[in-house]
Design a protein around this motif. Structure first.
Motif, PDB file in Angstrom:
ATOM      1  N   LEU A  90       0.830  -1.202   0.000  1.00 37.88           N
ATOM      2  CA  LEU A  90       0.000   0.000   0.000  1.00 37.88           C
ATOM      3  C   LEU A  90       0.866   1.255   0.000  1.00 37.88           C
ATOM      4  CD1 LEU A  90      -2.882  -0.788   2.530  1.00 37.88           C
ATOM      5  CD2 LEU A  90      -2.660  -1.423   0.124  1.00 37.88           C
ATOM      6  N   SER A  91       0.730   2.036  -1.053  1.00 38.57           N
ATOM      7  CA  SER A  91       1.362   3.350  -1.141  1.00 38.57           C
ATOM      8  C   SER A  91       0.333   4.465  -1.093  1.00 38.57           C
ATOM      9  CB  SER A  91       2.161   3.468  -2.442  1.00 38.57           C
ATOM     10  OG  SER A  91       3.241   2.572  -2.456  1.00 38.57           O
TER      11      SER A  91
ATOM     12  N   THR B 243       5.748   3.833   4.559  1.00 47.65           N
ATOM     13  CA  THR B 243       5.947   5.222   4.972  1.00 47.65           C
ATOM     14  C   THR B 243       7.357   5.708   4.667  1.00 47.65           C
ATOM     15  OG1 THR B 243       6.660   4.727   7.257  1.00 47.65           O
ATOM     16  CG2 THR B 243       4.291   4.887   6.849  1.00 47.65           C
ATOM     17  N   GLU B 244       8.133   4.890   3.937  1.00 46.93           N
ATOM     18  CA  GLU B 244       9.473   5.330   3.540  1.00 46.93           C
ATOM     19  C   GLU B 244       9.422   6.225   2.309  1.00 46.93           C
ATOM     20  OE1 GLU B 244      13.905   3.700   2.221  1.00 46.93           O
ATOM     21  OE2 GLU B 244      12.191   2.330   2.110  1.00 46.93           O
ATOM     22  N   HIS B 245       8.650   5.817   1.313  1.00 50.67           N
ATOM     23  CA  HIS B 245       8.633   6.540   0.041  1.00 50.67           C
ATOM     24  C   HIS B 245       7.248   7.125  -0.274  1.00 50.67           C
ATOM     25  CE1 HIS B 245      12.700   5.621  -1.141  1.00 50.67           C
ATOM     26  NE2 HIS B 245      12.505   4.336  -0.971  1.00 50.67           N
ATOM     27  N   THR B 246       6.471   7.407   0.759  1.00 49.06           N
ATOM     28  CA  THR B 246       5.170   8.038   0.551  1.00 49.06           C
ATOM     29  C   THR B 246       5.028   9.209   1.519  1.00 49.06           C
ATOM     30  OG1 THR B 246       3.924   6.765   2.216  1.00 49.06           O
ATOM     31  CG2 THR B 246       4.209   5.762   0.033  1.00 49.06           C
ATOM     32  N   THR B 247       3.922   9.920   1.396  1.00 49.33           N
ATOM     33  CA  THR B 247       3.670  11.060   2.281  1.00 49.33           C
ATOM     34  C   THR B 247       2.779  10.688   3.458  1.00 49.33           C
ATOM     35  OG1 THR B 247       1.760  11.720   0.944  1.00 49.33           O
ATOM     36  CG2 THR B 247       3.892  12.696   0.374  1.00 49.33           C
ATOM     37  N   MET B 248       2.559   9.404   3.679  1.00 55.77           N
ATOM     38  CA  MET B 248       1.666   8.985   4.756  1.00 55.77           C
ATOM     39  C   MET B 248       2.179   9.429   6.129  1.00 55.77           C
ATOM     40  SD  MET B 248       0.063   5.225   4.081  1.00 55.77           S
ATOM     41  CE  MET B 248       0.822   4.487   2.632  1.00 55.77           C
ATOM     42  N   THR B 249       1.264  10.015   6.912  1.00 55.95           N
ATOM     43  CA  THR B 249       1.568  10.402   8.280  1.00 55.95           C
ATOM     44  C   THR B 249       1.170   9.265   9.223  1.00 55.95           C
ATOM     45  OG1 THR B 249      -0.629  11.337   8.631  1.00 55.95           O
ATOM     46  CG2 THR B 249       1.058  12.801   7.705  1.00 55.95           C
TER      47      THR B 249
ATOM     48  N   ASP C 296     -13.595  -8.648   9.178  1.00 57.47           N
ATOM     49  CA  ASP C 296     -13.520  -9.967   9.811  1.00 57.47           C
ATOM     50  C   ASP C 296     -12.614 -10.839   8.958  1.00 57.47           C
ATOM     51  OD1 ASP C 296     -13.910 -12.193  11.346  1.00 57.47           O
ATOM     52  OD2 ASP C 296     -15.876 -12.687  10.480  1.00 57.47           O
ATOM     53  N   ALA C 297     -11.310 -10.567   9.053  1.00 61.92           N
ATOM     54  CA  ALA C 297     -10.327 -11.222   8.193  1.00 61.92           C
ATOM     55  C   ALA C 297      -9.019 -11.364   8.958  1.00 61.92           C
ATOM     56  CB  ALA C 297     -10.107 -10.405   6.923  1.00 61.92           C
ATOM     57  N   PRO C 298      -8.167 -12.288   8.539  1.00 58.56           N
ATOM     58  CA  PRO C 298      -6.877 -12.477   9.229  1.00 58.56           C
ATOM     59  C   PRO C 298      -5.823 -11.448   8.877  1.00 58.56           C
ATOM     60  CG  PRO C 298      -7.046 -13.997   7.384  1.00 58.56           C
ATOM     61  CD  PRO C 298      -8.373 -13.293   7.466  1.00 58.56           C
ATOM     62  N   THR C 299      -6.117 -10.550   7.948  1.00 59.23           N
ATOM     63  CA  THR C 299      -5.132  -9.591   7.446  1.00 59.23           C
ATOM     64  C   THR C 299      -4.531  -8.745   8.571  1.00 59.23           C
ATOM     65  OG1 THR C 299      -6.473  -9.439   5.449  1.00 59.23           O
ATOM     66  CG2 THR C 299      -4.736  -7.801   5.722  1.00 59.23           C
ATOM     67  N   GLU C 300      -3.211  -8.596   8.533  1.00 53.54           N
ATOM     68  CA  GLU C 300      -2.517  -7.787   9.528  1.00 53.54           C
ATOM     69  C   GLU C 300      -1.720  -6.675   8.844  1.00 53.54           C
ATOM     70  OE1 GLU C 300      -1.882 -11.051  13.102  1.00 53.54           O
ATOM     71  OE2 GLU C 300      -0.231 -10.687  11.708  1.00 53.54           O
ATOM     72  N   SER C 301      -1.416  -5.636   9.607  1.00 52.27           N
ATOM     73  CA  SER C 301      -0.693  -4.478   9.079  1.00 52.27           C
ATOM     74  C   SER C 301       0.784  -4.560   9.434  1.00 52.27           C
ATOM     75  CB  SER C 301      -1.259  -3.177   9.664  1.00 52.27           C
ATOM     76  OG  SER C 301      -2.638  -3.062   9.429  1.00 52.27           O
ATOM     77  N   ILE C 302       1.629  -4.427   8.410  1.00 50.02           N
ATOM     78  CA  ILE C 302       3.065  -4.281   8.605  1.00 50.02           C
ATOM     79  C   ILE C 302       3.437  -2.915   8.060  1.00 50.02           C
ATOM     80  CG2 ILE C 302       5.355  -5.207   8.111  1.00 50.02           C
ATOM     81  CD1 ILE C 302       3.586  -7.119   9.709  1.00 50.02           C
ATOM     82  N   VAL C 303       4.189  -2.140   8.812  1.00 46.01           N
ATOM     83  CA  VAL C 303       4.545  -0.788   8.384  1.00 46.01           C
ATOM     84  C   VAL C 303       6.041  -0.724   8.069  1.00 46.01           C
ATOM     85  CG1 VAL C 303       4.643   1.651   9.029  1.00 46.01           C
ATOM     86  CG2 VAL C 303       2.697   0.240   9.748  1.00 46.01           C
ATOM     87  N   ARG C 304       6.350  -0.249   6.849  1.00 43.55           N
ATOM     88  CA  ARG C 304       7.751   0.025   6.540  1.00 43.55           C
ATOM     89  C   ARG C 304       8.056   1.445   6.987  1.00 43.55           C
ATOM     90  NH1 ARG C 304      11.003  -0.226   0.795  1.00 43.55           N
ATOM     91  NH2 ARG C 304       9.572   1.440   0.201  1.00 43.55           N
ATOM     92  N   VAL C 305       8.969   1.544   7.947  1.00 48.39           N
ATOM     93  CA  VAL C 305       9.375   2.850   8.454  1.00 48.39           C
ATOM     94  C   VAL C 305      10.468   3.422   7.549  1.00 48.39           C
ATOM     95  CG1 VAL C 305       8.718   2.402  10.844  1.00 48.39           C
ATOM     96  CG2 VAL C 305      10.986   1.707  10.040  1.00 48.39           C
TER      97      VAL C 305
ATOM     98  N   PRO D 202      14.095  -0.655   6.226  1.00 51.01           N
ATOM     99  CA  PRO D 202      14.888  -0.692   4.991  1.00 51.01           C
ATOM    100  C   PRO D 202      16.387  -0.582   5.269  1.00 51.01           C
ATOM    101  CG  PRO D 202      14.003   1.499   5.310  1.00 51.01           C
ATOM    102  CD  PRO D 202      13.461   0.665   6.426  1.00 51.01           C
ATOM    103  N   MET D 203      17.170  -0.967   4.259  1.00 49.25           N
ATOM    104  CA  MET D 203      18.614  -0.729   4.248  1.00 49.25           C
ATOM    105  C   MET D 203      19.346  -1.203   5.499  1.00 49.25           C
ATOM    106  SD  MET D 203      19.727   0.602   1.411  1.00 49.25           S
ATOM    107  CE  MET D 203      19.086   1.364  -0.086  1.00 49.25           C
TER     108      MET D 203
END
Length: 266
Positions: free
Chosen positions: A20-21, A43-49, A64-73, A95-96
């Protein structure tokens, strides 16, 4: 707190993710409706706050789903990682990462004392204090930790990075890694394939799952056959661009055929 992705990584159940970008909750909600195992919120290459990340996380949690959120800092920063985790996401990608010391720093940032140095607070992750004690007592070891190998130095140190206790997975950053190797976007370059194999072998030796991203569905079979343990199989902006281009070209071709038919009938 759920450990769906953590379990699937550990048991090599080939979890699948979506990238998700676009920081709109509806995009995340669609991914959760399709029951992706996880979404990677970039959130590395986007403007998301952080507020946007929180709303995206809410949209996923509401399904109602197993989906989880992973955030790239953006970087391996303790303060940024702490603030993201207080939102209540399932994990973090950094990253890096170029050394075992940097990987260890990351692990310390996601764990509360005495195992780490994460600051303690009663944010959304702890139900705004209503589950404060339980969350803090159970959080250590529950956060998914993914490090990106995308530089020459990271590649050279990949064995040491993969061996760090507390790192759940390695992630090949194909664009940056190809650039670092001098073969940017040359996806079939032997040099890039050799580097990817090196990461996969390190993961195998240290029992650390390895994943990557592809925005070309034609490459999915190739990535699975190469030995990747998990994939992010697409990116929201790529879906939008590719499908929009395809539909536009199809429409223009249909109009051209119709015009030619009308011209021939005159």
């Amino acid at each position: 707190m759920t450990r769906h992705l953590k379990h699937k990584l550990k048991t090599r159940k080939h979890p699948v993710g979506n990238w998700l970008s676009i920081g709109h909750p509806a995009v995340a909600e669609v991914s959760a409706s399709l029951e992706f195992d996880f979404v990677l919120v970039d959130t590395e290459h986007t403007t998301m706050t952080l507020e946007t990340v929180e709303n995206v996380s809410r949209a996923i949690d509401a399904r109602d789903a197993p989906t989880e959120s992973i955030v790239r800092v953006p970087c391996n920063d303790q303060a940024r990682i702490k603030r993201v985790l207080d939102i209540g996401v399932a994990g973090v990608m950094v990253p890096m990462v170029e050394s075992a010391a940097e990987a260890e720093q990351f692990v310390e940032a996601v764990n509360y004392p005495p195992d780490g140095n994460r600051g303690i607070a009663s944010g959304r992750a702890a139900e705004y204090g209503m589950e404060f004690v339980d969350y803090v007592s159970e959080a250590n070891g529950s956060i998914v930790t993914i490090v990106q190998i995308e530089s020459q130095t990271g590649l050279e140190n990949v064995d040491e990075i993969a061996a760090v206790d507390g790192i759940d997975a390695l992630f090949v950053g194909p664009a940056d890694l190809s650039g670092a190797l001098g073969v940017f976007a040359e996806w079939d370059a032997p040099k890039l394939h050799q580097a990817i194999d090196r990461v996969l072998q390190a993961g195998e030796r240290h029992d650390t799952p390895v994943g990557t991203l592809t925005v070309d569905r034609e490459q999915i079979d190739e990535r699975v056959e190469a030995g990747f343990d998990f994939l992010i199989v697409g990116k929201d902006t790529a879906y939008l661009a590719n499908e929009s281009r395809s539909s536009k070209e199809r429409y223009e071709a249909a109009v051209a055929r119709q015009s030619e038919s009308l011209a021939n009938s005159e």
